[in-house]
Scaffold this active site. Structure first.
Site, short mmCIF file in Angstrom:
data_model
loop_
_atom_site.label_atom_id
_atom_site.label_comp_id
_atom_site.label_asym_id
_atom_site.label_seq_id
_atom_site.Cartn_x
_atom_site.Cartn_y
_atom_site.Cartn_z
N GLU A 168 -4.78 7.27 6.54
CA GLU A 168 -5.78 6.23 6.30
C GLU A 168 -5.72 5.11 7.33
OE1 GLU A 168 -5.59 4.84 2.27
OE2 GLU A 168 -6.52 6.66 1.49
N ASP B 48 3.28 5.72 -3.74
CA ASP B 48 4.41 6.42 -4.35
C ASP B 48 4.26 6.47 -5.88
OD1 ASP B 48 7.21 7.39 -3.26
OD2 ASP B 48 7.61 6.53 -5.21
N PHE C 163 7.24 7.41 -11.13
CA PHE C 163 8.54 6.85 -10.71
C PHE C 163 8.50 6.43 -9.24
CE2 PHE C 163 9.30 10.08 -13.96
CZ PHE C 163 10.00 9.34 -14.90
N HIS D 25 -5.90 -5.32 -1.91
CA HIS D 25 -7.11 -5.10 -1.14
C HIS D 25 -7.69 -6.40 -0.59
CE1 HIS D 25 -8.03 -0.91 -3.00
NE2 HIS D 25 -7.04 -0.89 -2.15
N THR E 176 3.96 11.47 -9.50
CA THR E 176 4.92 10.90 -10.45
C THR E 176 4.84 9.37 -10.40
OG1 THR E 176 6.69 10.82 -8.80
CG2 THR E 176 6.52 12.84 -10.12
N ASP F 229 10.15 7.25 -6.52
CA ASP F 229 11.09 8.36 -6.26
C ASP F 229 10.87 8.94 -4.86
OD1 ASP F 229 8.59 9.39 -6.62
OD2 ASP F 229 9.11 10.81 -8.21
N GLN G 231 0.84 -1.20 0.00
CA GLN G 231 0.00 0.00 0.00
C GLN G 231 0.87 1.25 0.00
OE1 GLN G 231 -2.43 0.91 3.49
NE2 GLN G 231 -3.92 1.96 2.21
N ASP H 85 2.43 1.71 -3.42
CA ASP H 85 1.38 2.09 -4.37
C ASP H 85 1.15 3.59 -4.29
OD1 ASP H 85 -0.91 1.79 -6.13
OD2 ASP H 85 -2.13 2.17 -4.38
N SER I 83 8.22 10.07 -3.67
CA SER I 83 7.30 11.22 -3.64
C SER I 83 6.35 11.08 -2.45
CB SER I 83 6.50 11.31 -4.94
OG SER I 83 5.67 10.17 -5.10
#
Length: 590
Positions: free
Chosen positions: A250, A99, A173, A345, A171, A175, A94, A97, A177
């Site tokens: 979450e 990212d 990638f 999930h 993004t 990376d 998760q 995902d 993020s």
């Protein structure tokens, strides 16, 4: 058109821009369309989801209601455990995902048509409500269509320009993020610009018992996150946490992983500044970020992906790294974001376990039903920090999917979304999302992956051993070509040493290969790191990161492998470490 945030906005100053990048600046960039590996199958060819027009026939039959599929096929109240992997592996799925993909939904009301999607049971863009056949209850569950991508960037991303496409707002990638954000604006919210060592911002009010930091709070308060119902009035509120990805609150496991990476960034930044006292805070920040991004790639490709698709699929579809390939588009595909990577999930555990130092049920902080953990950062701050949750994830065997028990009831009956007052059904939402995006059916995707189309019951029994489930699916869908890809991929028997069947293993592998090969800054790409740095980075592991940034003192060498404590647990000083000397830079004299 939407705001184009190309990867260029993300590129640290030391990078060299190759020509190929200039040819395809939108590949993998935030706010671009998810790419289509097969054309969408809209009912009007352009934008109407599958199932939009009541009574419309697909291959001679109407599609079954997603809610009915969820109730009759997906629902399970008990999930088997398997003893190979830990629940931490599920949570990493998760986290990573988040990212790679984030598909935004249309805003709540269709103002131009004067309808609020929370109040209508009619299909009016952007509302595509999930019809429910309950005699008593309301006739539908609200559902907002994914936002369409603007037409003007579509020709760049897709071979099917006139169809509605959906957006990836982050993004594609790997990376980190998820740690740093995907825009400069978001990055500035979570950085500590006053720190001389290029650190990330930390929580100003709370820290853990050892003085370790928590994530900063979101700016707007009071935030929407739940509060401890038993807290005394004078206690400060624990607001939602802020991180590089807005979905951080979450669940407790996500918060714990986000917290680890915040601490790891600040730990590395401090160490790099000591090694290179002449570095500016910007250099420290960027160099640290570059290492953190590499660690996300290593943990995902080396430790995670082979376990979920099986080594055989890994070798067959991904193979050894051969260097950056400018012809490969690293963008996330629609089928990966909307179906294949949602295989996870079905592996969500309905109970969040919290363990003490000896990996036994925590005396003070008991296990929680999953629905009591949504949007509850206060439980981390007030209930022992991230350690009880991390130990629970490592000390619990991962839930496995069996075809007759696909989705935990906790997710089909009690899914909580902030600001929507009724409980949603994750399985129905996923199926409806696939139809909203008009994904091709299960058989079309099998053919795409070079697998055989399933036409008759006997074909199905080759890939799904459970006869009862095969009969239920064929009875509901009538024509095998109508089967929703997410459902079909989930029910396939798993490949050897894999958490997926042949279809999802293929789709996840293809996506991961393109994310790796199309990334100019992949950690092993020429020029990203020195040979010495690469050999140090490859010693790293999620186990080491947990050791360095929490009170956990004993851990398996591979945190994704399950062992019943103390079997396979090592003291932290036995877990290999990166030697940062490889990053020491001689001060230039001149």
């Amino acid at each position: 058109g939407s705001l184009m945030v190309s990867q260029a906005a993300e590129i640290p100053p030391y990078s060299v821009v190759h020509n190929s990048f200039r040819h395809n600046p939108t590949w993998g960039a935030a706010n671009t369309a998810l790419v289509r590996w097969l054309p969408a199958q809209y009912e009007d060819g352009e934008k109407q989801p599958k199932g939009w027009n009541h009574g419309r026939l697909h291959n001679g039959f109407t599609l079954p209601l997603v809610e009915a599929v969820s109730k009759k096929i997906m629902k399970s109240s008990f999930k088997r455990k398997e003893n190979l992997y830990s629940q931490l592996m599920i949570e990493w799925g998760q986290f990573i995902d988040h990212d790679i993909t984030f598909t935004p939904q249309s805003t709540r009301d269709a103002t131009d048509i004067g309808v609020d999607c929370l109040d209508t049971c009619q299909n009016i863009h952007p509302c595509f409500p999930i019809q429910v056949n309950y005699e008593s209850a309301k006739g539908c569950m609200p559902f907002f269509r994914s936002s369409p991508a603007c037409i003007d960037n579509l020709h760049l991303a897709n071979n099917f320009p006139l169809q509605r496409q959906q957006i990836n707002t982050i993004t594609s990638f790997i990376d980190a993020s998820v740690v740093y954000g995907h825009t400069l604006e978001l990055q500035s919210l979570i950085r500590n610009y006053t720190s001389p060592t290029g650190r990330l911002a930390i929580n100003k009010i709370f820290k853990d018992g050892e003085g370790r930091p928590y994530l900063p709070s979101v700016e707007a308060s009071p935030s929407a996150c739940f509060q401890n119902p038993r807290a005394p009035q004078e206690d400060p509120r624990v607001e939602c946490f802020a991180a590089g990805d807005s979905r951080v609150n979450e669940g407790l496991s996500l918060i714990a992983l986000h917290t680890l990476w915040l601490r790891e960034h600040n730990r590395l930044a401090g160490a790099l500044k000591v090694l290179n006292s002449h570095w500016s805070k910007e250099t420290v920040y960027q160099e640290t970020r570059k290492i953190i991004g590499a660690l996300h790639q290593i943990i995902t490709m080396r430790d995670y992906i082979p376990k979920i698709i099986g080594q055989e699929s890994f070798d067959r579809y991904i193979g050894p790294y051969m260097g950056y390939d400018p012809t490969v588009n690293p963008s996330a595909s629609n089928v990966f974001a909307t179906a294949a990577f949602r295989f996870g999930h079905a592996t969500i555990s309905t109970v969040v376990r919290r363990f003490n130092e000896s990996f036994q049920t925590h005396e003070q902080f008991t296990h929680l039903r999953l629905h009591h953990t949504f949007f509850s950062p206060w439980r981390i701050v007030k209930e022992g920090g991230i350690e009880p949750v991390l130990r629970g994830l490592m000390g619990t065997a991962a839930t496995s999917v069996s075809t007759d028990k696909l989705i935990a009831e906790e997710m089909t009956e009690k899914l909580v979304v902030l600001n929507i007052q009724w409980k949603l059904d994750l399985a129905a939402l996923n199926l409806q999302r696939g139809r909203d995006h008009a994904l091709a059916g299960f058989n079309d995707w099998r053919e795409f992956c070079g697998l055989k189309r399933l036409k008759i019951k006997e074909d199905f029994q080759d890939v799904v051993k459970d006869k009862i489930i095969v009969n239920k699916i064929l009875k509901m869908y009538k024509n095998p070509d109508n089967i929703d890809v997410w459902l079909g991929g989930l029910v396939e028997d798993h490949l050897k040493d894999s958490r997926n069947g042949p279809l999802f293993s293929c789709l996840i592998a293809k996506q991961m290969k393109s994310i790796r090969d199309g990334d100019r800054f992949w950690w092993e790409a020429q020029g990203t790191f020195t040979k010495h740095q690469i050999s140090e980075l490859s010693k790293s592991s999620l186990s080491r990161i947990i050791c360095d940034n929490s009170k956990v003192t004993e851990i398996p060498l591979d945190a994704f492998k399950y062992g019943k404590y103390p079997n396979g647990f090592l003291p932290c000083n036995h877990i290999p470490n990166i030697n940062l000397e490889a990053w020491r830079e001689k001060k230039k004299t001149g």
